[in-house]
Design a protein around this motif. Structure first.
Motif, PDB file in Angstrom:
ATOM      1  N   GLY A   1      -2.371 -18.490 -17.658  1.00  0.00           N
ATOM      2  CA  GLY A   1      -2.653 -19.381 -18.768  1.00  0.00           C
ATOM      3  C   GLY A   1      -3.298 -18.667 -19.933  1.00  0.00           C
ATOM      4  O   GLY A   1      -2.939 -18.884 -21.097  1.00  0.00           O
ATOM      5  N   LEU A   2      -4.256 -17.782 -19.638  1.00  0.00           N
ATOM      6  CA  LEU A   2      -4.892 -17.002 -20.697  1.00  0.00           C
ATOM      7  C   LEU A   2      -3.882 -16.101 -21.401  1.00  0.00           C
ATOM      8  O   LEU A   2      -3.861 -16.006 -22.637  1.00  0.00           O
ATOM      9  N   ALA A   3      -3.041 -15.429 -20.606  1.00  0.00           N
ATOM     10  CA  ALA A   3      -2.038 -14.540 -21.201  1.00  0.00           C
ATOM     11  C   ALA A   3      -1.033 -15.323 -22.029  1.00  0.00           C
ATOM     12  O   ALA A   3      -0.628 -14.896 -23.118  1.00  0.00           O
ATOM     13  N   ALA A   4      -0.629 -16.493 -21.521  1.00  0.00           N
ATOM     14  CA  ALA A   4       0.335 -17.314 -22.260  1.00  0.00           C
ATOM     15  C   ALA A   4      -0.267 -17.795 -23.578  1.00  0.00           C
ATOM     16  O   ALA A   4       0.414 -17.802 -24.615  1.00  0.00           O
ATOM     17  N   ALA A   5      -1.537 -18.201 -23.557  1.00  0.00           N
ATOM     18  CA  ALA A   5      -2.179 -18.671 -24.781  1.00  0.00           C
ATOM     19  C   ALA A   5      -2.231 -17.551 -25.824  1.00  0.00           C
ATOM     20  O   ALA A   5      -1.869 -17.755 -26.988  1.00  0.00           O
TER      21      ALA A   5
ATOM     22  N   LEU B   1      -9.423 -20.358 -26.121  1.00  0.00           N
ATOM     23  CA  LEU B   1      -8.686 -19.571 -25.124  1.00  0.00           C
ATOM     24  C   LEU B   1      -9.182 -19.864 -23.709  1.00  0.00           C
ATOM     25  O   LEU B   1      -8.378 -20.079 -22.792  1.00  0.00           O
ATOM     26  N   LEU B   2     -10.489 -19.897 -23.539  1.00  0.00           N
ATOM     27  CA  LEU B   2     -11.042 -20.156 -22.213  1.00  0.00           C
ATOM     28  C   LEU B   2     -10.765 -21.597 -21.782  1.00  0.00           C
ATOM     29  O   LEU B   2     -10.402 -21.854 -20.625  1.00  0.00           O
ATOM     30  N   PHE B   3     -10.951 -22.527 -22.678  1.00  0.00           N
ATOM     31  CA  PHE B   3     -10.707 -23.933 -22.382  1.00  0.00           C
ATOM     32  C   PHE B   3      -9.255 -24.156 -21.985  1.00  0.00           C
ATOM     33  O   PHE B   3      -8.956 -24.831 -20.995  1.00  0.00           O
ATOM     34  N   SER B   4      -8.346 -23.582 -22.749  1.00  0.00           N
ATOM     35  CA  SER B   4      -6.919 -23.768 -22.475  1.00  0.00           C
ATOM     36  C   SER B   4      -6.483 -22.983 -21.252  1.00  0.00           C
ATOM     37  O   SER B   4      -5.779 -23.508 -20.383  1.00  0.00           O
ATOM     38  N   GLY B   5      -6.883 -21.728 -21.180  1.00  0.00           N
ATOM     39  CA  GLY B   5      -6.397 -20.875 -20.114  1.00  0.00           C
ATOM     40  C   GLY B   5      -7.009 -21.162 -18.762  1.00  0.00           C
ATOM     41  O   GLY B   5      -6.332 -21.019 -17.737  1.00  0.00           O
ATOM     42  N   LEU B   6      -8.265 -21.599 -18.729  1.00  0.00           N
ATOM     43  CA  LEU B   6      -8.928 -21.816 -17.453  1.00  0.00           C
ATOM     44  C   LEU B   6      -8.818 -23.262 -16.967  1.00  0.00           C
ATOM     45  O   LEU B   6      -8.637 -23.504 -15.775  1.00  0.00           O
ATOM     46  N   LEU B   7      -8.922 -24.222 -17.882  1.00  0.00           N
ATOM     47  CA  LEU B   7      -8.860 -25.628 -17.473  1.00  0.00           C
ATOM     48  C   LEU B   7      -7.450 -26.201 -17.536  1.00  0.00           C
ATOM     49  O   LEU B   7      -7.062 -27.006 -16.694  1.00  0.00           O
ATOM     50  N   PHE B   8      -6.676 -25.796 -18.539  1.00  0.00           N
ATOM     51  CA  PHE B   8      -5.352 -26.388 -18.744  1.00  0.00           C
ATOM     52  C   PHE B   8      -4.266 -25.317 -18.734  1.00  0.00           C
ATOM     53  O   PHE B   8      -3.326 -25.359 -19.528  1.00  0.00           O
TER      54      PHE B   8
ATOM     55  N   TYR C   1       3.539 -25.430 -22.755  1.00  0.00           N
ATOM     56  CA  TYR C   1       4.282 -26.616 -23.155  1.00  0.00           C
ATOM     57  C   TYR C   1       3.685 -27.314 -24.372  1.00  0.00           C
ATOM     58  O   TYR C   1       3.893 -28.503 -24.572  1.00  0.00           O
ATOM     59  N   GLY C   2       2.945 -26.590 -25.187  1.00  0.00           N
ATOM     60  CA  GLY C   2       2.534 -27.123 -26.470  1.00  0.00           C
ATOM     61  C   GLY C   2       1.072 -27.467 -26.594  1.00  0.00           C
ATOM     62  O   GLY C   2       0.568 -27.610 -27.708  1.00  0.00           O
ATOM     63  N   THR C   3       0.354 -27.624 -25.489  1.00  0.00           N
ATOM     64  CA  THR C   3      -1.057 -28.006 -25.574  1.00  0.00           C
ATOM     65  C   THR C   3      -1.856 -26.995 -26.388  1.00  0.00           C
ATOM     66  O   THR C   3      -2.628 -27.358 -27.276  1.00  0.00           O
ATOM     67  N   PHE C   4      -1.667 -25.722 -26.094  1.00  0.00           N
ATOM     68  CA  PHE C   4      -2.429 -24.697 -26.808  1.00  0.00           C
ATOM     69  C   PHE C   4      -1.996 -24.585 -28.262  1.00  0.00           C
ATOM     70  O   PHE C   4      -2.834 -24.490 -29.163  1.00  0.00           O
ATOM     71  N   LEU C   5      -0.695 -24.613 -28.520  1.00  0.00           N
ATOM     72  CA  LEU C   5      -0.216 -24.445 -29.889  1.00  0.00           C
ATOM     73  C   LEU C   5      -0.734 -25.550 -30.800  1.00  0.00           C
ATOM     74  O   LEU C   5      -1.075 -25.308 -31.960  1.00  0.00           O
ATOM     75  N   HIS C   6      -0.785 -26.791 -30.276  1.00  0.00           N
ATOM     76  CA  HIS C   6      -1.307 -27.889 -31.080  1.00  0.00           C
ATOM     77  C   HIS C   6      -2.720 -27.580 -31.586  1.00  0.00           C
ATOM     78  O   HIS C   6      -3.071 -27.933 -32.718  1.00  0.00           O
ATOM     79  N   SER C   7      -3.528 -26.975 -30.740  1.00  0.00           N
ATOM     80  CA  SER C   7      -4.916 -26.671 -31.113  1.00  0.00           C
ATOM     81  C   SER C   7      -5.031 -25.367 -31.882  1.00  0.00           C
ATOM     82  O   SER C   7      -5.896 -25.227 -32.755  1.00  0.00           O
TER      83      SER C   7
ATOM     84  N   PRO D   1      11.440 -22.491 -29.702  1.00  0.00           N
ATOM     85  CA  PRO D   1      10.077 -23.004 -29.778  1.00  0.00           C
ATOM     86  C   PRO D   1      10.009 -24.510 -29.910  1.00  0.00           C
ATOM     87  O   PRO D   1       8.988 -25.106 -29.610  1.00  0.00           O
ATOM     88  N   GLY D   2      11.100 -25.138 -30.344  1.00  0.00           N
ATOM     89  CA  GLY D   2      11.081 -26.584 -30.471  1.00  0.00           C
ATOM     90  C   GLY D   2      10.975 -27.308 -29.158  1.00  0.00           C
ATOM     91  O   GLY D   2      10.659 -28.498 -29.126  1.00  0.00           O
ATOM     92  N   THR D   3      11.242 -26.645 -28.061  1.00  0.00           N
ATOM     93  CA  THR D   3      11.145 -27.302 -26.761  1.00  0.00           C
ATOM     94  C   THR D   3       9.716 -27.305 -26.238  1.00  0.00           C
ATOM     95  O   THR D   3       9.422 -27.991 -25.279  1.00  0.00           O
ATOM     96  N   THR D   4       8.855 -26.549 -26.887  1.00  0.00           N
ATOM     97  CA  THR D   4       7.520 -26.339 -26.335  1.00  0.00           C
ATOM     98  C   THR D   4       6.744 -27.620 -26.071  1.00  0.00           C
ATOM     99  O   THR D   4       6.252 -27.821 -24.980  1.00  0.00           O
ATOM    100  N   PRO D   5       6.622 -28.555 -27.038  1.00  0.00           N
ATOM    101  CA  PRO D   5       5.822 -29.727 -26.750  1.00  0.00           C
ATOM    102  C   PRO D   5       6.485 -30.730 -25.828  1.00  0.00           C
ATOM    103  O   PRO D   5       5.826 -31.574 -25.252  1.00  0.00           O
ATOM    104  N   ALA D   6       7.827 -30.702 -25.689  1.00  0.00           N
ATOM    105  CA  ALA D   6       8.516 -31.809 -25.050  1.00  0.00           C
ATOM    106  C   ALA D   6       9.042 -31.510 -23.658  1.00  0.00           C
ATOM    107  O   ALA D   6       9.218 -32.408 -22.854  1.00  0.00           O
ATOM    108  N   ASP D   7       9.345 -30.269 -23.380  1.00  0.00           N
ATOM    109  CA  ASP D   7      10.037 -29.949 -22.137  1.00  0.00           C
ATOM    110  C   ASP D   7       9.184 -30.292 -20.932  1.00  0.00           C
ATOM    111  O   ASP D   7       8.032 -29.926 -20.841  1.00  0.00           O
TER     112      ASP D   7
END
Length: 561
Positions: free
Chosen positions: A299-303, A344-351, A357-363, A527-533
């Motif tokens: 998750g951290l690497a993906a973020a 980064l820590l919030f997204s990568g460790l908790l979510f 799938y878009g959670t990190f990009l939105h923020s 990238p358009g699939t990120t929030p919806a897939d």
């Protein structure tokens, strides 16, 4: 004021151009906000007659008495992206322009805001201009800023929150107090807007402990002090209190979808769309320490990878890192660094499972204005380093030239990425329109199960529910509970249990032959699939989509062999 105005108009033209190419909502988030805004503008209140995900109703299928539509809205998403559309809908009607305009204006305002942040931090004008132009056309994020989603709101609100904190660290107490309003509005846009309070809180604590002793202002007062800090907290509370009170009254929880921990304890993103899977804390911990650590590190690497690839287009990432490192003690940079690490820590460790799938990009869009300022600073540092080793270089001129080249490359690359994303969205919308066409002739009360209940509500006006990512008996149970009359399946969002239905290899007694089979190319997976897939399972042999009648009563002859 001429430069900020021109920057705003340039950024606005980019949003409008994107919206001309693709004017409609594109994925579940934006469909949800538009549908809710239409409800609010029509005087129907905070209710929706579709279920985009069963986390809205507790993450499980309810009993027969609870399986009702409409339902109270916003058990998962915050309200600001819907609320800002309402005045425009009243003025212009329920059109795509009315829904998109507030987001075009807000995201375009981030360009002159970036200019002012850079100038206020003492950056050269060419760096301020370059960063502002990058915000106007921010890499692969361009198409999302024209969507009626919280991207366009969160970027300027986040940047304002960080700017307010930075100014507070420099002694601007009123700015620090106003930061509470910015954080409150950011929280109403996204629940993790609360994280903008972390830099403000740490800035106050640092000022309280360290600066009161040794580095006070000339008149002996601390730079921030208790008054501005309390005003900041009070402003935040005033902004968010009405909404949280509503949540408590309606749902009994400040964050209803997270109340049982479900969104935290999934180990695979497909579980978010399941109503039968085990998503308890015990199941989460039962995966073992190895998979658990691997998912968190992933998750951290993906973020980090998403931010480097989409807004920074990879080549700007090293320059941003250089600028951030050199500014790590600069009060204009420190709040941004704190938020970046916290996010980064919030997204990568908790979510961690949600990140791709878009959670990190939105923020992460809130990081972009400062990140582009740091990228321009990093370019200047690198050019100066090279110039010391090459005779005849004019450092200032070379810096402006290379900065301009970086902006030009980013704009061209961003336009290409936007073209790919918009192409994918057009393909998906074309499939849905084919499937939606027959529904125009059926009663408006007929309910539809589909991969995107909000999308089909927008296209057809029909209420409905999302397809659970569960075995066929569970899907049938959901169909019966909600009295579903139609089933829409899409190849790019098909679940493993329903793929045999779309391929035609299975046909339950309650399902008709396809009413219509959609043609269409496979989605690009861009990238358009990120929030919806939803992590679907696809096979090349499947049609692009199909619409079926669902016959749950013996008297319904639509499913006769």
């Amino acid at each position: 004021m001429a430069v900020p105005l021109l920057l705003f108009l340039f950024a606005l033209s980019a949003r409008v151009a994107t919206a001309i190419v693709f004017p409609d909502p594109a994925y579940p988030d934006s469909f949800y906000y538009v549908n809710l805004a239409h409800q609010l503008a029509a005087g129907h209140g905070l209710n929706v007659d579709f279920i985009w995900n069963f986390v809205e109703v507790g993450g499980r299928l309810p009993d027969a008495a609870g399986a009702t539509l409409p339902i109270p809205s916003n058990a998962h998403w915050m309200p600001l992206a819907a609320l800002v559309q309402v005045p425009f809908i009243w003025l212009l009607g329920p059109t795509t322009v009315a829904s998109g305009l507030p987001f075009w204006l807000a995201s375009a305002a981030a360009a002159p805001l970036t200019w002012w942040i850079a100038i206020d931090a003492g950056r050269p004008r060419w760096q301020a201009l370059g960063a502002a132009l990058l915000v106007a056309v921010p890499g692969a994020v361009v198409p999302f800023l024209a969507q009626p989603d919280n991207f366009g709101l969160f970027m300027p609100l986040g940047a304002l929150s960080l700017w307010a904190c930075a100014r507070g660290l420099r002694g601007h107490r009123r700015s620090f107090a106003l930061g509470g309003v910015c954080v409150g509005l950011a929280t109403l846009a996204r629940s993790d807007g609360l994280l903008f309070g972390v830099p403000l809180a740490l800035a106050f604590l640092y000022d309280l402990v360290a600066r009161r002793r040794s580095r006070a202002t000339d008149d002996g007062r601390p730079l921030i002090g208790w008054g501005p800090a309390l005003a900041c907290a009070a402003a935040f509370a005033i902004v968010v209190a009405p909404w949280y009170l509503r949540q408590l009254v309606v749902f009994g929880s400040l964050s209803p979808s997270a109340a049982n921990g479900r969104i935290l304890w999934i180990t695979d993103y497909r579980q978010l769309y399941s109503v039968a899977g085990d998503t308890s804390l015990g199941a989460f911990l039962g995966q073992g320490i190895g998979p658990l650590l691997a998912s968190r590190l992933g998750g951290l690497a993906a973020a980090a990878g998403i931010f480097a690839a989409m807004p920074l287009l990879v080549f700007l990432a090293p320059f941003t890192a250089i600028g951030a490192w050199l500014g790590r003690r600069d009060p204009n940079v420190v709040p941004w660094l704190i938020y970046a690490v916290t996010l980064l820590l919030f997204s990568g460790l908790l979510f961690a499972v949600h990140v791709p799938y878009g959670t990190f990009l939105h923020s992460a869009v809130a990081l972009m204005p400062h990140a582009y300022i740091l990228a321009m600073a990093g370019i200047a540092v690198v050019v100066a380093w090279v110039a010391r080793r090459r005779s005849g270089w004019d450092v200032q001129r070379a810096s402006r030239v290379f900065g301009g080249m970086a902006v030009a490359v980013a704009m061209v690359t961003g336009a290409a990425a936007a073209f790919i994303t918009l192409g994918h969205w057009r393909l998906e919308l074309d499939v849905r329109r084919q499937l939606a066409a027959p529904l125009a002739a059926v009663p408006s009360t007929d309910r539809v199960m589909s991969p995107d209940a909000g999308g089909y509500r927008y296209l057809t006006g029909h209420p409905g529910i999302v397809t659970p990512d569960d075995p066929l008996p569970v899907v049938e149970q959901a169909l019966r509970l909600y009295d579903i009359r139609w089933l829409a399946l899409e190849r790019d969002h098909i679940t493993s249990a329903l793929a045999p239905l779309l391929s035609g290899s299975e046909r339950p007694a309650w399902l008709s032959a396809p009413i219509v089979v959609a043609s269409g190319a496979r989605g690009t997976g861009g990238p358009g699939t990120t929030p919806a897939d939803s992590g679907s399972t696809t096979a090349p042999s499947l049609p692009a989509g199909a619409l079926y009648a669902v016959c749950l009563q013996p008297s319904d002859t639509r499913c006769a062999p």
